[in-house]
Design an enzyme around this catalytic site. Structure first.
Site, PDB file in Angstrom:
ATOM      1  N   VAL A 129       4.228  -0.746  -5.446  1.00 48.83           N
ATOM      2  CA  VAL A 129       4.830  -1.760  -6.304  1.00 48.83           C
ATOM      3  C   VAL A 129       4.356  -1.544  -7.738  1.00 48.83           C
ATOM      4  O   VAL A 129       3.163  -1.370  -7.998  1.00 48.83           O
ATOM      5  CB  VAL A 129       4.467  -3.185  -5.835  1.00 48.83           C
ATOM      6  CG1 VAL A 129       5.039  -4.229  -6.794  1.00 48.83           C
ATOM      7  CG2 VAL A 129       4.999  -3.426  -4.431  1.00 48.83           C
ATOM      8  N   ASP A 173       4.057  -9.102   8.818  1.00 46.37           N
ATOM      9  CA  ASP A 173       2.676  -8.962   8.362  1.00 46.37           C
ATOM     10  C   ASP A 173       2.280 -10.075   7.388  1.00 46.37           C
ATOM     11  O   ASP A 173       1.885  -9.840   6.248  1.00 46.37           O
ATOM     12  CB  ASP A 173       2.475  -7.592   7.704  1.00 46.37           C
ATOM     13  CG  ASP A 173       1.014  -7.161   7.762  1.00 46.37           C
ATOM     14  OD1 ASP A 173       0.225  -7.844   8.430  1.00 46.37           O
ATOM     15  OD2 ASP A 173       0.668  -6.156   7.110  1.00 46.37           O
ATOM     16  N   LYS A 181       0.846  -1.190   0.000  1.00 50.18           N
ATOM     17  CA  LYS A 181       0.000   0.000   0.000  1.00 50.18           C
ATOM     18  C   LYS A 181       0.881   1.239   0.000  1.00 50.18           C
ATOM     19  O   LYS A 181       2.029   1.213   0.402  1.00 50.18           O
ATOM     20  CB  LYS A 181      -0.912   0.011   1.226  1.00 50.18           C
ATOM     21  CG  LYS A 181      -1.898  -1.166   1.263  1.00 50.18           C
ATOM     22  CD  LYS A 181      -2.757  -1.131   2.501  1.00 50.18           C
ATOM     23  CE  LYS A 181      -3.730  -2.300   2.533  1.00 50.18           C
ATOM     24  NZ  LYS A 181      -4.562  -2.299   3.749  1.00 50.18           N
TER      25      LYS A 181
END
Length: 502
Positions: free
Chosen positions: A80, A188, A75
């Site tokens: 990306v 994460d 995000k």
């Protein structure tokens, strides 16, 4: 309610024995440690490459908005992009915000360390860029979206149970590999970090291997899915990753995000209809359902020491695998897409078909038959003043190359065509095409792709250049890119042969 218990394969006695005990007191039934029999390392480790910022700027079309991809689970502000390198390889380029890695030395050391990992269960890190304030990572590009997309936001059909089991196993194998290499920490870990390659095999994004920096916290702000020890200490440990793996198993079982605490409540209330994805009705046995639930709850133990390790997860999940011989793309329902691609290849021109099969003999025959007729609009004919002895010698060099090409003396053809090209007074895409094939015949695919690309630069609308790129990419083992080049060549040929005015 008993019917739901039966469908999950959990009898009342089993329910009280293994599911209703508290998180902190649940008995840990470790699966025996067994060696992972699948090949886990690549013998020839690719060289980790340090790219220039200019290379990555060009590869991403100046970081164009249309090249931003969400399928790599990142995000803003760390975005990306999909990119294409000079060798036509598709890559994922992660560009950090300017304060994410203030220490350039730390960034380079961490990138190189992660770059030493290379495994067929990872979306591997290929290189990085560290120039001025710029910090970028370059990884293998995965074209078939994230697990979150296929599990939570599917459009055509839900993911089948055998594929969900395969996802769980492959990810456990990825974690086992990383642990064996001293990289047990993953930041994460969630369904957005799991990507699917061109064959629809699940891969774990390498971006989560990077040590925590100012890029953000180790876990998202959703506390319901955060390991309890991270909430207490703010630190991530290897057992925290196993906890997150348990939440992922719940995702696979339910087809939606169910917080562990809510899942425990559903078990206590015997509300298995809510816990289990209704799309999975009849797809697994009672015993398999019981084992999968138990495995998830072992991972979700409150005390980190009571959670299983990665190796035992692999052993337990390997025993549950179904339809092992079925390719992942078929389990994902993409068999029709593959067949359509094959049909499209069948309708290619003779040259396109030969390049799709890398039939070099057929390609040679076609190029020899075509001759130089496609050079009419691109060849720079010399003026009267340029007709010198040197020019005549240059043309004679090309003729010698043509003779060698005709007689399949490809080494001599390469030498003569190189002399012709180096003079630079005449530009011929056909010469590049012929030298490209000569390189392929001489087992020099990288030189071949360079010539095919040069031919396309000279003549952008020439299908032959795209077809030869396809053959060269196939020789380099880049099948996905080869298919794209074939499609480009087919489109150019269709446009070229279309009646005037269409």
């Amino acid at each position: 309610m008993r019917s739901h218990l039966t469908r999950m394969g959990i009898s009342c006695s089993k329910f009280s024995a293994c599911c209703l005990v508290s998180q902190s007191k649940m008995t840990l039934l470790e699966a025996p440690d067994v060696e992972n029999k699948e090949k886990s390392e690549i013998d020839d480790l690719p060289t980790f490459h340090e790219y220039s910022f200019e290379q990555l700027r060009v590869a991403t079309a100046d970081f164009a908005l249309e090249n931003i991809v969400s399928e790599h689970g990142e995000k803003a502000p760390n975005v990306v992009y999909k990119g294409k390198l000079e060798n036509q390889r598709h890559v994922a380029v992660k560009r950090f915000n300017r304060v994410a890695w203030p220490d350039s030395k730390q960034f380079l050391e961490e990138s190189r360390s992660v770059g030493q990992l290379y495994n067929h269960r990872l979306a591997n890190l290929l290189g990085c860029c560290c120039e001025g304030d710029e910090r970028l990572l370059v990884a293998e590009y995965m074209p078939n979206d994230t697990l979150a997309k296929h599990l939570f936001h599917w459009e055509e059909q839900p993911m089948k149970w055998p594929m969900r089991l395969r996802v769980a196993l492959h990810l456990a194998q990825a974690l086992e590999y990383c642990t064996s290499k001293g990289r047990a920490i993953y930041h994460d870990f969630n369904a957005y970090r799991i990507l699917f390659d061109e064959d629809c095999n699940p891969r774990l994004s390498c971006f989560g291997m990077m040590k925590n920096s100012r890029d953000g916290k180790s876990y998202s702000t959703n506390l319901a899915f955060t390991p309890p020890e991270y909430l207490r200490t703010g630190r991530i440990i290897p057992e925290s990753v196993v906890y997150s793996f348990g939440t992922l198993l719940l995702d696979l079982l339910s087809g939606k995000r169910i917080p562990p605490s809510h899942a425990f409540d559903l078990i206590r209330d015997r509300n298995f209809q809510t816990l289990t994805d209704s799309c999975l009705e009849g797809q697994f046995s009672n015993a398999d359902g019981t084992e999968f639930v138990r495995l998830a709850f072992r991972c979700l133990q409150f005390e980190p020491r009571e959670r299983p390790n990665a190796k035992s997860l692999v052993a337990a999940l390997a025993s549950l695998q179904k339809e092992i011989e079925v390719p992942s793309y078929e389990l994902m329902g993409l068999l029709a897409h593959v067949s359509a691609s094959s049909l499209q290849t069948a309708s290619l021109s003779p040259l396109g078909d030969a390049c799709s099969r890398m039939d070099l003999t057929a390609i040679h025959e076609i190029l020899e038959k075509i001759g130089y007729k496609d050079d009419e609009e691109t060849t720079n004919e010399p003026s009267f003043q340029m007709w010198t002895d040197q020019m005549q010698e240059t043309l004679n060099t090309r003729k010698k190359g043509d003779s060698a090409f005709r007689h399949k003396d490809f080494r001599a053809a390469i030498e003569c065509y190189t002399q012709f090209i180096d003079v630079g007074t005449m530009v011929s895409p056909t010469v590049y095409a012929r030298r490209c094939l000569s390189y392929l015949m001489s087992d020099m695919p990288q030189e071949a792709i360079n010539d095919a690309m040069q031919a396309q630069i000279i003549s952008p609308e020439w299908p032959t250049a795209s077809y030869l790129q396809a053959a060269s990419l196939l020789a380099l083992g880049m099948e996905n890119e080869s298919r794209e080049a074939l499609e480009d060549g087919s489109s150019l040929e269709t446009r070229k042969n279309a009646p005037s005015g269409q």
